[in-house]
Design a protein around this motif. Structure first.
Motif, PDB file in Angstrom:
ATOM      1  N   THR A  30       0.831  -1.209   0.000  1.00 51.82           N
ATOM      2  CA  THR A  30       0.000   0.000   0.000  1.00 51.82           C
ATOM      3  C   THR A  30       0.861   1.253   0.000  1.00 51.82           C
ATOM      4  O   THR A  30       1.986   1.251   0.494  1.00 51.82           O
ATOM      5  CB  THR A  30      -0.889   0.056   1.269  1.00 51.82           C
ATOM      6  OG1 THR A  30      -0.057  -0.108   2.425  1.00 51.82           O
ATOM      7  CG2 THR A  30      -1.941  -1.040   1.251  1.00 51.82           C
TER       8      THR A  30
ATOM      9  N   GLU B  20      15.238   5.965   3.012  1.00 48.00           N
ATOM     10  CA  GLU B  20      13.902   5.436   3.274  1.00 48.00           C
ATOM     11  C   GLU B  20      13.939   3.939   2.987  1.00 48.00           C
ATOM     12  O   GLU B  20      14.477   3.526   1.957  1.00 48.00           O
ATOM     13  CB  GLU B  20      12.851   6.103   2.383  1.00 48.00           C
ATOM     14  CG  GLU B  20      11.444   5.581   2.694  1.00 48.00           C
ATOM     15  CD  GLU B  20      10.388   5.958   1.659  1.00 48.00           C
ATOM     16  OE1 GLU B  20       9.305   6.402   2.044  1.00 48.00           O
ATOM     17  OE2 GLU B  20      10.651   5.795   0.440  1.00 48.00           O
TER      18      GLU B  20
ATOM     19  N   GLY C  52      11.535   0.853   2.151  1.00 47.81           N
ATOM     20  CA  GLY C  52      10.162   0.587   1.707  1.00 47.81           C
ATOM     21  C   GLY C  52       9.673   1.679   0.778  1.00 47.81           C
ATOM     22  O   GLY C  52       8.831   2.499   1.125  1.00 47.81           O
TER      23      GLY C  52
ATOM     24  N   SER D  77       5.264   3.097  -3.519  1.00 47.79           N
ATOM     25  CA  SER D  77       4.877   3.919  -4.670  1.00 47.79           C
ATOM     26  C   SER D  77       5.903   5.003  -4.993  1.00 47.79           C
ATOM     27  O   SER D  77       5.881   5.584  -6.078  1.00 47.79           O
ATOM     28  CB  SER D  77       3.549   4.603  -4.365  1.00 47.79           C
ATOM     29  OG  SER D  77       3.728   5.541  -3.313  1.00 47.79           O
TER      30      SER D  77
ATOM     31  N   GLY E 260       6.227   8.619  -0.415  1.00 50.90           N
ATOM     32  CA  GLY E 260       6.887   9.023   0.827  1.00 50.90           C
ATOM     33  C   GLY E 260       8.290   9.558   0.571  1.00 50.90           C
ATOM     34  O   GLY E 260       8.728  10.526   1.208  1.00 50.90           O
TER      35      GLY E 260
ATOM     36  N   GLU F 270      13.725  -0.692  -1.922  1.00 49.82           N
ATOM     37  CA  GLU F 270      12.503  -1.490  -2.009  1.00 49.82           C
ATOM     38  C   GLU F 270      12.880  -2.926  -2.334  1.00 49.82           C
ATOM     39  O   GLU F 270      13.718  -3.164  -3.198  1.00 49.82           O
ATOM     40  CB  GLU F 270      11.591  -0.891  -3.113  1.00 49.82           C
ATOM     41  CG  GLU F 270      10.364  -1.708  -3.486  1.00 49.82           C
ATOM     42  CD  GLU F 270       9.451  -2.034  -2.304  1.00 49.82           C
ATOM     43  OE1 GLU F 270       9.039  -1.111  -1.585  1.00 49.82           O
ATOM     44  OE2 GLU F 270       9.169  -3.241  -2.099  1.00 49.82           O
TER      45      GLU F 270
ATOM     46  N   ASP G 233      17.265  -5.697   0.274  1.00 52.54           N
ATOM     47  CA  ASP G 233      16.698  -5.891   1.605  1.00 52.54           C
ATOM     48  C   ASP G 233      17.096  -4.700   2.475  1.00 52.54           C
ATOM     49  O   ASP G 233      18.224  -4.608   2.944  1.00 52.54           O
ATOM     50  CB  ASP G 233      17.234  -7.196   2.201  1.00 52.54           C
ATOM     51  CG  ASP G 233      16.783  -7.401   3.647  1.00 52.54           C
ATOM     52  OD1 ASP G 233      15.973  -6.581   4.154  1.00 52.54           O
ATOM     53  OD2 ASP G 233      17.244  -8.377   4.264  1.00 52.54           O
ATOM     54  N   GLY G 234      16.133  -3.822   2.695  1.00 53.09           N
ATOM     55  CA  GLY G 234      16.407  -2.596   3.442  1.00 53.09           C
ATOM     56  C   GLY G 234      16.696  -2.821   4.914  1.00 53.09           C
ATOM     57  O   GLY G 234      17.154  -1.899   5.594  1.00 53.09           O
TER      58      GLY G 234
ATOM     59  N   ILE H 192       9.938  -7.155   5.781  1.00 51.63           N
ATOM     60  CA  ILE H 192      10.343  -8.533   5.531  1.00 51.63           C
ATOM     61  C   ILE H 192      11.804  -8.579   5.119  1.00 51.63           C
ATOM     62  O   ILE H 192      12.212  -7.885   4.182  1.00 51.63           O
ATOM     63  CB  ILE H 192       9.436  -9.161   4.443  1.00 51.63           C
ATOM     64  CG1 ILE H 192       8.024  -9.281   5.009  1.00 51.63           C
ATOM     65  CG2 ILE H 192       9.965 -10.515   4.009  1.00 51.63           C
ATOM     66  CD1 ILE H 192       6.974  -9.614   3.999  1.00 51.63           C
TER      67      ILE H 192
HETATM   68  N1  SAH Z   1       6.695   4.636   1.459  1.00 50.24           N
HETATM   69  C1  SAH Z   1       5.752   3.864   0.683  1.00 50.24           C
HETATM   70  C2  SAH Z   1       5.020   2.876   1.563  1.00 50.24           C
HETATM   71  C3  SAH Z   1       4.994   1.509   0.976  1.00 50.24           C
HETATM   72  S1  SAH Z   1       4.438   0.197   2.048  1.00 50.24           S
HETATM   73  C4  SAH Z   1       4.817   4.780  -0.082  1.00 50.24           C
HETATM   74  O1  SAH Z   1       4.814   5.992   0.201  1.00 50.24           O
HETATM   75  O2  SAH Z   1       4.131   4.326  -0.988  1.00 50.24           O
HETATM   76  C5  SAH Z   1       5.957  -0.543   2.562  1.00 50.24           C
HETATM   77  C6  SAH Z   1       6.872  -1.061   1.498  1.00 50.24           C
HETATM   78  O3  SAH Z   1       7.968  -1.679   2.173  1.00 50.24           O
HETATM   79  C7  SAH Z   1       6.314  -2.108   0.557  1.00 50.24           C
HETATM   80  O4  SAH Z   1       6.457  -1.675  -0.763  1.00 50.24           O
HETATM   81  C8  SAH Z   1       7.190  -3.356   0.821  1.00 50.24           C
HETATM   82  O5  SAH Z   1       7.442  -4.111  -0.340  1.00 50.24           O
HETATM   83  C9  SAH Z   1       8.449  -2.718   1.352  1.00 50.24           C
HETATM   84  N2  SAH Z   1       9.327  -3.558   2.158  1.00 50.24           N
HETATM   85  C10 SAH Z   1       9.008  -4.485   3.095  1.00 50.24           C
HETATM   86  N3  SAH Z   1      10.123  -5.028   3.617  1.00 50.24           N
HETATM   87  C11 SAH Z   1      11.183  -4.432   3.012  1.00 50.24           C
HETATM   88  C12 SAH Z   1      12.605  -4.561   3.113  1.00 50.24           C
HETATM   89  N4  SAH Z   1      13.202  -5.423   3.953  1.00 50.24           N
HETATM   90  N5  SAH Z   1      13.378  -3.770   2.316  1.00 50.24           N
HETATM   91  C13 SAH Z   1      12.834  -2.901   1.448  1.00 50.24           C
HETATM   92  N6  SAH Z   1      11.498  -2.737   1.303  1.00 50.24           N
HETATM   93  C14 SAH Z   1      10.683  -3.497   2.076  1.00 50.24           C
END
Ligand code: SAH
Length: 232
Positions: A59, A83, A85, A88, A91, A106, A133-134, A223
């Motif tokens: 989302t 950042e 994740g 989209s 953020g 991402e 992997d963030g 994750i």
């Molecule tokens: N900041 C985004 C929010 C997306 S939701 C926005 O404004 O749209 C969170 C996101 O974190 C998802 O896309 C998911 O795939 C990602 N995510 C989950 N675990 C992650 C990890 N270990 N490393 C990078 N991204 C991750």
């Protein structure tokens, strides 16, 4: 006034209602075109203060939450920000409006690609989108003045604590995979000491970091190596 045309200023009003007071953050929410970061068929809902699906079960975050996290990160115009994740890309662009350099990571490459395309057409300055992997951070560009994690983990990932500059802030939702979570802020103590050492980070939120519990939240799971395992 008809009052039916929803717009970005509605999101600003919502962020205020959630207690956001930082004028620079509110201005960024009023300036970043959220409608360009949601799927076309949901464009009408872009000005509602809620999360929306962006594919792959993920989302775009609720704008008031994006504002709260940006405020919690206490950004300065020259700050280097990571950042975790990208989702989209929305953020990341809000953060870019408030800081000097933004890298967003991402784990899902299809989302990263879409975020990159959406960000490329915006004029608020460059944002670097990387795939990985963030929970391991992005050492290539460390240290960071702020790290903002947009998914909830079980504990603060040690590499993220280690990649904070002195005085740097890690803002991250911590808690259950699905359910009870809190937005946390970990601030690394100290000024740059210039001793040429490795910064002495031991990657645990002990005396080197100040820990603050900010507010109850609800995010999709983080994750990865220092997050939750794959699966639901
Ligand atoms: N900041 C985004 C929010 C997306 S939701 C926005 O404004 O749209 C969170 C996101 O974190 C998802 O896309 C998911 O795939 C990602 N995510 C989950 N675990 C992650 C990890 N270990 N490393 C990078 N991204 C991750």
């Amino acid at each position: 006034m008809a009052g039916s045309t929803r717009q970005l200023s509605d999101l600003v009003a919502q962020a205020r209602r959630y207690g956001v007071r930082d004028e620079a953050v509110l201005e960024a929410i009023g300036r970043v075109p959220r409608q360009r970061f949601v799927p076309r068929r949901l464009a009408a809902a872009a000005f509602d203060d809620g999360p929306l699906p962006i594919g792959e079960g993920q989302t775009i975050s609720q704008p008031a939450m994006v504002a709260m996290m940006a405020e919690a990160a206490q950004l300065n115009p020259d700050d280097r920000v990571l950042e975790v994740g990208a989702g989209s890309g929305y953020g990341a662009l809000v953060l870019r409006a408030l800081a000097g350099r933004v890298v967003t990571i991402e784990r899902r490459s299809a989302l990263a690609e879409k975020a990159r395309a959406a960000l490329a057409s915006e004029g608020l300055g460059e944002v670097e989108v990387v795939v990985g992997d963030g929970t391991l951070g992005w050492p290539e560009e460390a240290p960071y003045d702020a790290i903002v994690v947009t998914a909830a983990g079980p504990a603060p990932p040690p590499p993220l604590l280690e990649q904070l500059a002195p005085g740097g802030r890690l803002v991250i939702p911590i808690g259950a995979r699905h359910g009870h979570q809190h937005l946390m802020r970990y601030t690394r103590h100290g000024q740059a000491d210039g001793d040429g050492g490795d910064g002495g980070g031991n990657g645990s939120p002990g005396q080197e970091y100040r820990e603050e519990r900010l507010t109850p939240v609800r995010f999709v799971p983080l994750i990865g190596t220092h997050g939750f395992g794959p699966g639901r």
